[in-house]
Design a protein around this motif. Sequence first.
Motif, PDB file in Angstrom:
ATOM      1  N   ILE A 164       1.020  -1.364   0.111  1.00 17.12           N
ATOM      2  CA  ILE A 164       0.304   0.154   0.321  1.00 17.12           C
ATOM      3  C   ILE A 164       1.108   1.205   0.050  1.00 17.12           C
ATOM      4  O   ILE A 164       0.638   1.607  -0.736  1.00 17.12           O
ATOM      5  N   VAL A 165       2.245   0.427   0.941  1.00 16.52           N
ATOM      6  CA  VAL A 165       2.510   2.632   1.109  1.00 16.52           C
ATOM      7  C   VAL A 165       3.616   2.731  -0.395  1.00 16.52           C
ATOM      8  O   VAL A 165       3.656   3.737  -1.153  1.00 16.52           O
ATOM      9  N   ALA A 166       4.445   1.302  -0.932  1.00 11.61           N
ATOM     10  CA  ALA A 166       5.206   1.663  -1.762  1.00 11.61           C
ATOM     11  C   ALA A 166       3.714   1.877  -3.470  1.00 11.61           C
ATOM     12  O   ALA A 166       4.335   2.192  -4.392  1.00 11.61           O
ATOM     13  N   GLY A 167       2.874   1.362  -3.268  1.00 14.82           N
ATOM     14  CA  GLY A 167       2.227   1.752  -3.900  1.00 14.82           C
ATOM     15  C   GLY A 167       1.462   3.046  -4.443  1.00 14.82           C
ATOM     16  O   GLY A 167       1.878   3.383  -5.006  1.00 14.82           O
ATOM     17  N   GLY A 171       4.620   4.734  -4.890  1.00 18.33           N
ATOM     18  CA  GLY A 171       4.928   4.759  -6.631  1.00 18.33           C
ATOM     19  C   GLY A 171       3.652   5.066  -7.769  1.00 18.33           C
ATOM     20  O   GLY A 171       4.667   5.266  -9.014  1.00 18.33           O
ATOM     21  N   ASP A 172       3.021   5.081  -7.968  1.00 14.26           N
ATOM     22  CA  ASP A 172       2.242   5.947  -8.621  1.00 14.26           C
ATOM     23  C   ASP A 172       2.415   7.545  -8.237  1.00 14.26           C
ATOM     24  O   ASP A 172       1.176   8.025  -9.602  1.00 14.26           O
ATOM     25  N   LYS A 173       3.056   8.182  -7.318  1.00 17.27           N
ATOM     26  CA  LYS A 173       2.190  10.001  -7.728  1.00 17.27           C
ATOM     27  C   LYS A 173       3.580   9.812  -7.374  1.00 17.27           C
ATOM     28  O   LYS A 173       3.706  10.759  -8.437  1.00 17.27           O
ATOM     29  N   TYR A 174       4.408   9.199  -7.390  1.00 17.37           N
ATOM     30  CA  TYR A 174       6.303   9.691  -8.018  1.00 17.37           C
ATOM     31  C   TYR A 174       7.382   9.638  -8.665  1.00 17.37           C
ATOM     32  O   TYR A 174       8.481   9.475  -8.499  1.00 17.37           O
ATOM     33  N   GLY A 175       6.913   7.959  -8.565  1.00 21.76           N
ATOM     34  CA  GLY A 175       7.415   7.318  -9.402  1.00 21.76           C
ATOM     35  C   GLY A 175       8.104   5.396  -8.896  1.00 21.76           C
ATOM     36  O   GLY A 175       8.340   5.536  -8.063  1.00 21.76           O
ATOM     37  N   ARG A 176       7.753   4.844 -10.407  1.00 21.68           N
ATOM     38  CA  ARG A 176       8.427   3.285  -9.553  1.00 21.68           C
ATOM     39  C   ARG A 176      10.028   2.832  -9.236  1.00 21.68           C
ATOM     40  O   ARG A 176      10.432   2.408  -8.551  1.00 21.68           O
ATOM     41  N   LYS A 177      10.644   4.239 -10.015  1.00 22.87           N
ATOM     42  CA  LYS A 177      12.320   3.399  -9.475  1.00 22.87           C
ATOM     43  C   LYS A 177      11.934   3.989  -7.920  1.00 22.87           C
ATOM     44  O   LYS A 177      12.970   3.085  -6.856  1.00 22.87           O
ATOM     45  N   PRO A 178      11.960   4.528  -6.972  1.00 15.14           N
ATOM     46  CA  PRO A 178      12.220   5.442  -5.348  1.00 15.14           C
ATOM     47  C   PRO A 178      12.168   4.915  -4.767  1.00 15.14           C
ATOM     48  O   PRO A 178      11.978   4.173  -3.696  1.00 15.14           O
ATOM     49  N   ALA A 179      10.463   4.119  -5.180  1.00 18.84           N
ATOM     50  CA  ALA A 179       9.725   2.806  -4.383  1.00 18.84           C
ATOM     51  C   ALA A 179      10.846   1.380  -4.281  1.00 18.84           C
ATOM     52  O   ALA A 179      10.317   1.631  -2.966  1.00 18.84           O
ATOM     53  N   VAL A 180      11.241   1.165  -5.471  1.00 20.10           N
ATOM     54  CA  VAL A 180      11.436   0.349  -4.960  1.00 20.10           C
ATOM     55  C   VAL A 180      13.492   0.304  -4.730  1.00 20.10           C
ATOM     56  O   VAL A 180      13.972  -0.786  -3.563  1.00 20.10           O
ATOM     57  N   VAL A 181      14.354   1.212  -4.723  1.00 17.42           N
ATOM     58  CA  VAL A 181      15.269   1.551  -3.991  1.00 17.42           C
ATOM     59  C   VAL A 181      14.836   1.804  -2.671  1.00 17.42           C
ATOM     60  O   VAL A 181      15.989   0.981  -1.700  1.00 17.42           O
ATOM     61  N   VAL A 182      13.822   2.436  -1.972  1.00 17.82           N
ATOM     62  CA  VAL A 182      13.690   2.073  -0.546  1.00 17.82           C
ATOM     63  C   VAL A 182      13.349   1.027  -0.130  1.00 17.82           C
ATOM     64  O   VAL A 182      13.702   0.023   1.308  1.00 17.82           O
ATOM     65  N   SER A 183      12.808  -0.233  -0.650  1.00 20.92           N
ATOM     66  CA  SER A 183      11.919  -1.068  -0.383  1.00 20.92           C
ATOM     67  C   SER A 183      13.375  -2.220  -0.333  1.00 20.92           C
ATOM     68  O   SER A 183      14.281  -2.895   0.961  1.00 20.92           O
ATOM     69  N   LEU A 184      14.421  -1.675  -1.906  1.00 19.76           N
ATOM     70  CA  LEU A 184      15.396  -3.014  -1.410  1.00 19.76           C
ATOM     71  C   LEU A 184      16.529  -2.482  -0.096  1.00 19.76           C
ATOM     72  O   LEU A 184      17.026  -3.469   0.484  1.00 19.76           O
ATOM     73  N   LEU A 185      16.800  -1.158  -0.010  1.00 20.52           N
ATOM     74  CA  LEU A 185      17.693  -1.068   1.609  1.00 20.52           C
ATOM     75  C   LEU A 185      16.743  -1.273   2.556  1.00 20.52           C
ATOM     76  O   LEU A 185      17.804  -1.612   3.300  1.00 20.52           O
ATOM     77  N   GLY A 190       7.088  -2.880  -7.601  1.00 20.07           N
ATOM     78  CA  GLY A 190       8.554  -1.762  -8.555  1.00 20.07           C
ATOM     79  C   GLY A 190       8.826  -2.324  -9.247  1.00 20.07           C
ATOM     80  O   GLY A 190       9.213  -1.877 -10.391  1.00 20.07           O
ATOM     81  N   ILE A 191       9.443  -3.410  -9.302  1.00 25.88           N
ATOM     82  CA  ILE A 191      10.791  -4.039  -9.922  1.00 25.88           C
ATOM     83  C   ILE A 191       9.359  -4.462 -11.226  1.00 25.88           C
ATOM     84  O   ILE A 191      10.820  -4.845 -12.370  1.00 25.88           O
ATOM     85  N   VAL A 192       8.470  -5.160 -11.433  1.00 28.80           N
ATOM     86  CA  VAL A 192       7.870  -5.765 -12.251  1.00 28.80           C
ATOM     87  C   VAL A 192       7.243  -5.009 -12.986  1.00 28.80           C
ATOM     88  O   VAL A 192       7.607  -5.124 -14.209  1.00 28.80           O
TER      89      VAL A 192
END
Length: 454
Positions: free
Chosen positions: A82-85, A88-102, A145-147
């Motif tokens: 929910i949070v990443a979505g 990710g829908d508002k500001y971009g796929r990449k930033p959400a992926v980076v934070v999640s992986l970290l 985010g990745i897919v």
Amino acid sequence: MTTSAVQPGTDAEAQRKRRHRKLLAAGLFGSSIEWYDFFLYGTAAALVFPQVFFPEQSPLIATLLSFSTFWAGFVARPIGGIVAGHYGDKYGRKPAVVVSLLAMGLATFLIGLLPGAASIGVAAPIILVFLRFVQGLACGGQWGGIVLLLTESSGPKRRGFSGTFGQMGVPFGVVLGNAVLLGATGALSNEAFLSWGWRVPFLASALLFPIVLYIHNKVEDTPEFRELQEEAKKKREAVVNAPLAQAIRNHWRTILLACGLLAATNALFYISIAGVLAYGTEELGMSRNDMLAVSLLSAGLTIGVVLWSGHISDKIGRRPMILIGAAAIVLWAFPYFMLVNTTNIVLFFVAVTVGSIFQSMTYGPVAAYIGELFAPNVRYSGASMSYQLAAVTVSGGTPFIMTALIAETGSTVPVSIFIALMGLVTLLSAWKLRETNPAEVRGDPTAIPGAHLH
């Protein structure tokens, strides 16, 4: 004159292909280590955590408590989605992926440093649950985010294939986790492994950080999202104000059916990588290392099935592969445990591998399929919610349910019934959903990368 006219386009196309190949590699490596971190916990929950974090309990109660902490990660996954979505829908796929992986890398590394119950008492399992919860948040955020980075950056004719580079992270993660655990158990005595050796695979999650850095610095966001940003900028408004609310309001039936697509593959997968390891060790007296080796080999063999099924879904559509795989899982549910219960390691391998082939046939096309079911401005939220609802309702509880059913009935028949029911849920969900890759799209010679996935 002709050469100079064609060359720029040729160079641009070659550069686009090189960028996409690098993106596929980054997606594969990133998702593999992310899933390695997440699944490593499941294997440790079956084989190590009962003794380390619940040493005063009986073997059955310790295993149930250990699998309860395993479940905590799945409870967190929808929240992470929910949070990443939303972002990710508002500001971009990449930033959400980076934070999640970290977040995943940090939580897994800290589990490797966590003292056991013998050192800090009840605080140990409490901190373990918290770190597992953080793992769940991270896992819930990264998948969508990745897919989407992979599929939205690909042409319509190769989205199924591209999406599998995120999906293949699952069997690669199992292979990596089991290989490291096998190495540790083979090199150390049982006492040394339970004392400190199990920590090494968790500390190895530090390898995720260079990949995070690469994605942050080198990977662009998807053409689809950049186009949405440009349109929103012209209108001087946000891409979408409340993506989750909009996704639920307009697509709640699709979210539930897309969740059902994962019921069969998730149930059988988590039985094979966690539940059956505990059952084989404690109830059947089988060798832990032999079963880990089987799990590793089986996962390695099915990596190609995931890739193949995604590729075939580009040729014949998404639904046929999922329908075939789900029907096969229904039929295999009872032979699976008949073979496992022989305690013969070769027949155990057959049971797990054939089951893994069937569940990989449904799992490969899912990355492209679930994304294609939603409009671009709510796609991260819709896809993540679908995937993570399946995680909390089926995946996390399956090893616990399996252990409890066997303890209550003394038989694996109820577990086989459970697997067959999950197969029917996937079968019916795929039957009800529309095909997102119809023949007219597959045969369209003008289809280009970045074309909308409506």
